[in-house]
Design an enzyme around this catalytic site. Structure first.
Site, PDB file in Angstrom:
ATOM      1  N   ARG A  29      -3.396  -7.498   7.633  1.00  0.00           N
ATOM      2  CA  ARG A  29      -2.350  -7.305   6.627  1.00  0.00           C
ATOM      3  C   ARG A  29      -1.311  -8.430   6.646  1.00  0.00           C
ATOM      4  O   ARG A  29      -0.124  -8.194   6.419  1.00  0.00           O
ATOM      5  CB  ARG A  29      -1.640  -5.957   6.813  1.00  0.00           C
ATOM      6  CG  ARG A  29      -2.504  -4.747   6.488  1.00  0.00           C
ATOM      7  CD  ARG A  29      -2.415  -4.428   5.005  1.00  0.00           C
ATOM      8  NE  ARG A  29      -3.152  -3.222   4.674  1.00  0.00           N
ATOM      9  CZ  ARG A  29      -2.593  -2.018   4.510  1.00  0.00           C
ATOM     10  NH1 ARG A  29      -1.298  -1.860   4.644  1.00  0.00           N
ATOM     11  NH2 ARG A  29      -3.336  -1.002   4.211  1.00  0.00           N
ATOM     12  N   ARG A  33       3.880  -6.442   2.137  1.00  0.00           N
ATOM     13  CA  ARG A  33       5.260  -6.114   1.756  1.00  0.00           C
ATOM     14  C   ARG A  33       6.346  -6.658   2.666  1.00  0.00           C
ATOM     15  O   ARG A  33       7.511  -6.686   2.281  1.00  0.00           O
ATOM     16  CB  ARG A  33       5.418  -4.592   1.656  1.00  0.00           C
ATOM     17  CG  ARG A  33       4.807  -4.036   0.390  1.00  0.00           C
ATOM     18  CD  ARG A  33       4.742  -2.539   0.442  1.00  0.00           C
ATOM     19  NE  ARG A  33       3.878  -2.143   1.550  1.00  0.00           N
ATOM     20  CZ  ARG A  33       3.399  -0.912   1.732  1.00  0.00           C
ATOM     21  NH1 ARG A  33       3.736   0.045   0.910  1.00  0.00           N
ATOM     22  NH2 ARG A  33       2.602  -0.653   2.735  1.00  0.00           N
ATOM     23  N   ARG A  42       4.005  -8.898  -6.399  1.00  0.00           N
ATOM     24  CA  ARG A  42       3.569  -7.502  -6.557  1.00  0.00           C
ATOM     25  C   ARG A  42       4.293  -6.846  -7.740  1.00  0.00           C
ATOM     26  O   ARG A  42       3.678  -6.128  -8.524  1.00  0.00           O
ATOM     27  CB  ARG A  42       3.865  -6.787  -5.240  1.00  0.00           C
ATOM     28  CG  ARG A  42       3.748  -5.292  -5.229  1.00  0.00           C
ATOM     29  CD  ARG A  42       2.313  -4.850  -5.135  1.00  0.00           C
ATOM     30  NE  ARG A  42       2.265  -3.413  -4.981  1.00  0.00           N
ATOM     31  CZ  ARG A  42       2.535  -2.542  -5.936  1.00  0.00           C
ATOM     32  NH1 ARG A  42       2.853  -2.972  -7.150  1.00  0.00           N
ATOM     33  NH2 ARG A  42       2.478  -1.248  -5.717  1.00  0.00           N
ATOM     34  N   ASP A  79      -8.614  -4.707  -1.163  1.00  0.00           N
ATOM     35  CA  ASP A  79      -8.450  -3.471  -0.402  1.00  0.00           C
ATOM     36  C   ASP A  79      -9.821  -2.875  -0.123  1.00  0.00           C
ATOM     37  O   ASP A  79     -10.759  -3.097  -0.898  1.00  0.00           O
ATOM     38  CB  ASP A  79      -7.590  -2.469  -1.182  1.00  0.00           C
ATOM     39  CG  ASP A  79      -7.074  -1.375  -0.263  1.00  0.00           C
ATOM     40  OD1 ASP A  79      -6.038  -1.586   0.388  1.00  0.00           O
ATOM     41  OD2 ASP A  79      -7.742  -0.334  -0.145  1.00  0.00           O
ATOM     42  N   TYR A 155     -11.859   8.435   2.552  1.00  0.00           N
ATOM     43  CA  TYR A 155     -10.944   8.370   1.392  1.00  0.00           C
ATOM     44  C   TYR A 155     -11.609   8.922   0.141  1.00  0.00           C
ATOM     45  O   TYR A 155     -10.981   9.604  -0.666  1.00  0.00           O
ATOM     46  CB  TYR A 155     -10.481   6.929   1.152  1.00  0.00           C
ATOM     47  CG  TYR A 155      -9.503   6.451   2.197  1.00  0.00           C
ATOM     48  CD1 TYR A 155      -8.145   6.757   2.100  1.00  0.00           C
ATOM     49  CD2 TYR A 155      -9.921   5.704   3.301  1.00  0.00           C
ATOM     50  CE1 TYR A 155      -7.243   6.331   3.064  1.00  0.00           C
ATOM     51  CE2 TYR A 155      -9.029   5.278   4.268  1.00  0.00           C
ATOM     52  CZ  TYR A 155      -7.688   5.595   4.152  1.00  0.00           C
ATOM     53  OH  TYR A 155      -6.806   5.187   5.105  1.00  0.00           O
TER      54      TYR A 155
END
Ligand code: CP3
Length: 348
Positions: A29, A33, A42, A79, A155
């Site tokens: 990552r 952010r 973003r 992702d 998921y």
């Protein structure tokens, strides 16, 4: 323009079994952010999925951490849920809540997934890779990735992140044959996706099995190790020279059989893995990667520096890739990342 690097292919050397001093470093990552320039792009993209599907913007955020820090690899910005998206499952990322998917819990749900449509939906990720490769200095590879079938299935079945992956585990216990069809579909799609990434310029691959730790041993073998072995074999059949890192988060002592049975070239270790186990049991067999606590990077200061030194002293004398034990946390100060990279590179 990115900084030219003095030494070439440090990551690939380490993954091929050579001891590289100082060890190569990249961070899971590393685009995200915690970087203000990421948050700006973003915001421009609107949605997270929109960012993943916009090659110019995705390439830009892939390169951002390399402009700031002397990292030894880029990782393509995408992702693991790109695979369910490509299979036609409805996938959304809800601000502050994480991913939301329309759950697949039955043979009927499975039948609606569309393998034939997937390649066209992967195309923007391949385009991102092509753009990134043109910007990177030659000694800095770009890593392609996918989620392992088990983690992606959790998921798809839950329809969201979950603390215990109960719905996927229950399906696997109650009707292993139909759950196997979902896993097989994910294996086949992931092999094609990883090979597509290699064709577009990825020179290293990582398979993220973030929820490997939720399975007992028989199920671990069936739903984590075996599908991963099939993916590795499928990719190696076409791209034998591309090193593959497996990251079975939470696997504990099962990391040893995972390393032996899957055919991966290197193993990523989470924060809970003892350094002695990494060195004596895993590194004796293959290169290891990890495993600084992302919270220690967020905290910074002396405790982080002491731990980095311990990790380097324990693992740096054999094939090793410095990384975190899980992804960078959004509140991490970028200066702490800069300091970490300096420490590992011996420029402290
Ligand atoms: O490492 C990188 O810099 C490349 C990009 C990358 C992302 N996700 C970007 C992302 C990679 C390699 C991933 C992998 C991923 N995604 C995993 C495996 C690793 C792990 O963390 O266990 C998993 C389980 C996912 C699924 C996922 N994506 C979740 C659970 C979330 C929500 C949690 C969160 O951090 O928001 C995401 C969203 C996501 N993926 C973000 C980023 C930068 C944040 C979304 C945003 O910017 O709004």
């Amino acid at each position: 323009m990115l900084r030219p690097h003095l030494s070439q292919d440090r990551l690939i050397s380490a993954l091929s079994g050579r001891t590289v001093d100082p060890p190569p470093i990249w961070l899971m990552r590393q685009a995200g952010r915690y970087l203000p320039e990421y948050r700006e792009v973003r915001a421009k993209a609107g949605s997270f999925l929109g960012l993943c599907l916009n090659p110019e913007l995705a390439a830009e955020v892939t390169l951002q951490p390399l402009r700031r820090f002397d990292l030894d690899a880029a990782i393509v910005f995408s992702d693991i849920l790109m695979v369910p998206y490509a299979l036609g499952q409805k996938v959304e990322f809800v601000e502050g809540e994480g991913p939301k998917l329309e759950p697949v819990r039955s043979a009927e749900g499975l039948a609606r997934l569309d393998r034939a449509a997937a390649e066209a939906r992967f195309a923007p990720v391949y385009e991102t890779l092509r753009l990134v490769v043109t910007e990177l200095p030659s000694g800095v590879p770009v890593i392609g990735f996918c989620g392992a079938p088990w983690t992606v299935a959790t998921y798809m079945v839950e329809g969201a992140g979950s603390k215990d992956q109960a719905q996927a585990r229950l399906w696997a216990y109650r009707d292993a044959a139909s759950f196997q069809s979902l896993i097989d579909l994910l294996v086949e799609t992931s092999v094609a996706y990883l090979l597509g990434q290699v064709k577009a310029g990825a020179r290293v691959l990582q398979i993220f099995d973030s929820w490997a730790g939720s399975l007992p041993e028989n199920e671990f073998a069936r739903w984590c190790s075996t599908p991963t072995r099939s993916i590795v074999a499928g990719v190696k059949a076409e791209a034998p020279d591309v090193p593959i890192i497996g990251f079975p988060r939470g696997a504990g002592a099962q990391a040893e059989t995972y390393a032996r049975e899957t055919g991966i070239d290197a193993i990523g270790c989470d924060t809970s893995m003892p350094l002695s186990f990494m060195r004596e049991t895993l590194q004796a067999r293959l290169p290891v990667q990890g495993n600084l606590d992302p919270l220690l990077l967020l905290a910074g200061g002396e405790p982080m520096e002491a731990r980095v030194t311990t990790i380097l002293n324990t693992l740096g004398g054999a094939p090793f890739v410095f990384n975190l034990g899980h992804g960078i946390l959004p509140d991490t100060p970028p200066e702490h990342v800069a300091r970490l990279v300096e420490l590992v590179k011996g420029k402290a």
